[in-house]
Design a protein around this motif. Structure first.
Motif, PDB file in Angstrom:
ATOM      1  N   VAL A 281      31.612  48.991  39.768  1.00  0.00           N
ATOM      2  CA  VAL A 281      30.344  49.546  40.272  1.00  0.00           C
ATOM      3  C   VAL A 281      30.320  49.448  41.798  1.00  0.00           C
ATOM      4  O   VAL A 281      29.927  50.387  42.494  1.00  0.00           O
TER       5      VAL A 281
ATOM      6  N   THR B 237      32.139  52.190  43.562  1.00  0.00           N
ATOM      7  CA  THR B 237      31.543  53.533  43.675  1.00  0.00           C
ATOM      8  C   THR B 237      31.003  53.759  45.085  1.00  0.00           C
ATOM      9  O   THR B 237      30.855  54.897  45.527  1.00  0.00           O
TER      10      THR B 237
ATOM     11  N   LYS C  42      31.017  61.036  52.151  1.00  0.00           N
ATOM     12  CA  LYS C  42      30.123  61.305  53.282  1.00  0.00           C
ATOM     13  C   LYS C  42      30.933  61.504  54.571  1.00  0.00           C
ATOM     14  O   LYS C  42      30.599  62.340  55.403  1.00  0.00           O
TER      15      LYS C  42
ATOM     16  N   ARG D   3      22.524  66.142  48.968  1.00  0.00           N
ATOM     17  CA  ARG D   3      21.988  64.782  48.745  1.00  0.00           C
ATOM     18  C   ARG D   3      21.549  64.135  50.058  1.00  0.00           C
ATOM     19  O   ARG D   3      20.429  63.645  50.199  1.00  0.00           O
TER      20      ARG D   3
ATOM     21  N   GLY E 136      20.808  48.762  46.707  1.00  0.00           N
ATOM     22  CA  GLY E 136      22.124  49.300  46.374  1.00  0.00           C
ATOM     23  C   GLY E 136      22.569  50.219  47.497  1.00  0.00           C
ATOM     24  O   GLY E 136      23.091  51.305  47.281  1.00  0.00           O
TER      25      GLY E 136
ATOM     26  N   ASP F 299      22.460  44.708  48.457  1.00  0.00           N
ATOM     27  CA  ASP F 299      23.550  45.162  47.575  1.00  0.00           C
ATOM     28  C   ASP F 299      24.266  43.925  47.058  1.00  0.00           C
ATOM     29  O   ASP F 299      23.933  42.789  47.444  1.00  0.00           O
ATOM     30  N   HIS F 300      25.249  44.127  46.182  1.00  0.00           N
ATOM     31  CA  HIS F 300      26.075  43.015  45.732  1.00  0.00           C
ATOM     32  C   HIS F 300      26.698  42.321  46.947  1.00  0.00           C
ATOM     33  O   HIS F 300      27.034  42.970  47.944  1.00  0.00           O
TER      34      HIS F 300
ATOM     35  N   ASP G   5      21.161  40.739  43.488  1.00  0.00           N
ATOM     36  CA  ASP G   5      21.510  41.424  42.250  1.00  0.00           C
ATOM     37  C   ASP G   5      20.267  42.145  41.751  1.00  0.00           C
ATOM     38  O   ASP G   5      19.274  41.503  41.386  1.00  0.00           O
ATOM     39  N   LEU G   6      20.332  43.453  41.756  1.00  0.00           N
ATOM     40  CA  LEU G   6      19.150  44.251  41.412  1.00  0.00           C
ATOM     41  C   LEU G   6      18.728  44.059  39.954  1.00  0.00           C
ATOM     42  O   LEU G   6      17.636  44.454  39.570  1.00  0.00           O
TER      43      LEU G   6
ATOM     44  N   GLU H 296      19.510  55.295  46.038  1.00  0.00           N
ATOM     45  CA  GLU H 296      20.404  56.458  46.075  1.00  0.00           C
ATOM     46  C   GLU H 296      21.623  56.187  45.198  1.00  0.00           C
ATOM     47  O   GLU H 296      22.504  55.396  45.572  1.00  0.00           O
TER      48      GLU H 296
HETATM   49  C1  LIG Z   1      27.301  54.858  44.142  1.00  0.00           C
HETATM   50  S1  LIG Z   1      27.060  53.498  45.195  1.00  0.00           S
HETATM   51  C2  LIG Z   1      25.782  54.154  46.255  1.00  0.00           C
HETATM   52  C3  LIG Z   1      25.740  53.522  47.603  1.00  0.00           C
HETATM   53  C4  LIG Z   1      24.694  54.130  48.538  1.00  0.00           C
HETATM   54  N1  LIG Z   1      23.367  53.980  47.992  1.00  0.00           N
HETATM   55  C5  LIG Z   1      25.011  55.585  48.749  1.00  0.00           C
HETATM   56  O1  LIG Z   1      24.438  56.433  48.060  1.00  0.00           O
HETATM   57  O2  LIG Z   1      25.862  55.869  49.596  1.00  0.00           O
HETATM   58  C6  LIG Z   1      26.147  52.353  44.171  1.00  0.00           C
HETATM   59  C7  LIG Z   1      25.771  51.086  44.893  1.00  0.00           C
HETATM   60  O3  LIG Z   1      24.865  50.339  44.085  1.00  0.00           O
HETATM   61  C8  LIG Z   1      25.222  48.977  44.162  1.00  0.00           C
HETATM   62  N2  LIG Z   1      24.736  48.290  42.962  1.00  0.00           N
HETATM   63  C9  LIG Z   1      24.881  48.686  41.686  1.00  0.00           C
HETATM   64  N3  LIG Z   1      24.385  47.752  40.840  1.00  0.00           N
HETATM   65  C10 LIG Z   1      23.904  46.757  41.626  1.00  0.00           C
HETATM   66  C11 LIG Z   1      23.282  45.517  41.353  1.00  0.00           C
HETATM   67  N4  LIG Z   1      23.072  45.094  40.092  1.00  0.00           N
HETATM   68  N5  LIG Z   1      22.915  44.731  42.386  1.00  0.00           N
HETATM   69  C12 LIG Z   1      23.151  45.128  43.662  1.00  0.00           C
HETATM   70  N6  LIG Z   1      23.743  46.299  43.980  1.00  0.00           N
HETATM   71  C13 LIG Z   1      24.116  47.101  42.976  1.00  0.00           C
HETATM   72  C14 LIG Z   1      26.734  49.019  44.220  1.00  0.00           C
HETATM   73  O4  LIG Z   1      27.304  47.794  44.667  1.00  0.00           O
HETATM   74  C15 LIG Z   1      26.973  50.193  45.162  1.00  0.00           C
HETATM   75  O5  LIG Z   1      27.006  49.798  46.501  1.00  0.00           O
END
Ligand SMILES: C[S@@+](CC[C@H](N)C(=O)[O-])C[C@H]1O[C@@H](n2cnc3c(N)ncnc32)[C@H](O)[C@@H]1O
Length: 340
Positions: A22, A25, A33, A68, A96, A120-121, A171-172, A198
């Motif tokens: 995750v 991603t 981007k 986006r 995130g 974020d993580h 941690d979300l 996002e």
């Molecule tokens: C697809 S990326 C999107 C990053 C950014 N928002 C963007 O659109 O460019 C997903 C993000 O969500 C974060 N994420 C997913 N689940 C999470 C959680 N449980 N706690 C913290 N962050 C989380 C991931 O670490 C990652 O950075």
């Protein structure tokens, strides 16, 4: 279009590595981007500072990312105007956030909010700290107006604290941790607040998403939330999309919990927001994205696979909701305005 034959990817998700996948991603999003910025779809003077290896993405991906990014930037701008900008106390919270560069873009344009918070993580915030620390340009933008303000970038803990920007690991899936992180960042729960999610909720299960959104609605007195996410898991294209992600070990429970525009509207209402609208990205691109920018960017690369373009864009949506005073978050603050 090719027929899709999709095995059940959930069976092949290697348990322990799911969080790592995750987090990965975010690398994909940032590389895409950068691909757009390099080709001139939009200006981003900072995204290259987070990417080690550049990759040129196919035209359809570039155009999708343009839609986006442009829509989110328009929504942020609309909010900032309605909330009276940084001097009006406006605050942005990005959950995130990955390696997103919006804070640096706004700060460079002297259009930043009073406070910009990103969570974020830890693995992701640590690497963001590393890139920031290496870049005099980014460090300069964290400093105060006269370059004297103190900004602390701690690579070990994955935190940045400065007068206008805070980055914290969290941690979300754990509302108590999110609230604790917002407290540490000194979020102002009475200030007009724009919350950005996002491409994040697809990675959380339904209950975690409901708990997170309910926490936000209960915590911030006046806020709007903007969600960009995947929808449509059940048709052949959606199944293929999910398979492509889940077969890399990255589960997408959220898309199954909230599979359609209607479920996103219901989610917002259930969690304490008034739903302002839900649009798939085809609608966003056709009606809400700035038309001059759209025409300009359509000349950058030729796109002939229109059937696939329509399918992809119909599988992502923007939903937004409000909580609090209608004068601030009424029509003026609608994140997206019809373009004529
Ligand atoms: C697809 S990326 C999107 C990053 C950014 N928002 C963007 O659109 O460019 C997903 C993000 O969500 C974060 N994420 C997913 N689940 C999470 C959680 N449980 N706690 C913290 N962050 C989380 C991931 O670490 C990652 O950075």
């Amino acid at each position: 279009m090719a027929a899709f034959r999709v095995p059940d990817a959930r069976r092949s998700v290697p348990g322990g590595n799911a969080d790592r996948c995750v987090q990965g991603t975010n690398d994909d999003a940032t590389v895409s981007k950068l691909s757009c910025a390099t080709l001139g779809y939009f200006q981003d003077d900072f995204v290259h500072l987070f990417v080690r290896r550049r990759t040129r993405r196919p035209p359809m991906i570039n155009r999708g990312y343009f839609a986006r990014v442009q829509a989110i930037r328009q929504a942020i701008q609309g909010f900032m105007e309605a909330a009276g900008g940084g001097s009006g106390g406006a605050q942005i919270v990005s959950l995130g956030s990955g390696w997103d560069t919006n804070f640096f873009r706004l700060r460079e344009a002297k259009a930043e909010p009073k406070l910009y918070i990103e969570l974020d993580h830890k693995e992701v915030t640590c690497s963001k700290c590393r890139s920031v620390k290496k870049s005099p340009a980014l460090c300069g933008l964290l400093a105060g107006e006269d370059q004297s303000g103190e900004a602390k970038v701690d690579v070990e803990s994955g935190t940045i604290s400065s007068a206008k920007y805070a980055l914290l690991p969290s941690d979300l899936r754990d509302p108590a941790k999110v609230k604790a992180s917002l407290d540490v960042a000194q979020a102002d729960y009475e200030a007009p607040t724009f919350i950005l999610l996002e491409c994040v909720l697809a990675y959380l299960d339904g209950d975690a998403t409901r708990n997170l959104l309910s926490l936000l609605a209960n915590t911030f007195e006046r806020c709007c939330v903007l969600i960009y996410d995947m929808i449509g898991p059940d048709d052949p294209f959606g199944q293929q999309l999910i398979y492509n992600v889940e077969s890399r070990g990255c589960p997408l429970p959220g898309i199954r919990s909230f599979p359609a525009k209607e479920s996103h509207a219901k989610l917002l209402e259930e969690c304490g927001f008034t739903c302002g609208g839900v649009h798939d990205m085809l609608e966003v691109y056709g009606k809400y994205v700035n038309q001059d920018e759209r025409k300009r960017t359509e000349r950058i690369e030729f796109l002939d696979e229109l059937e696939e373009w329509h399918l992809i864009m119909a599988h992502y949506c923007l939903s937004y909701g409000f909580k609090g005073s209608p004068d601030l978050f009424g029509t003026r603050a609608m994140p997206l305005k019809l373009q004529t």
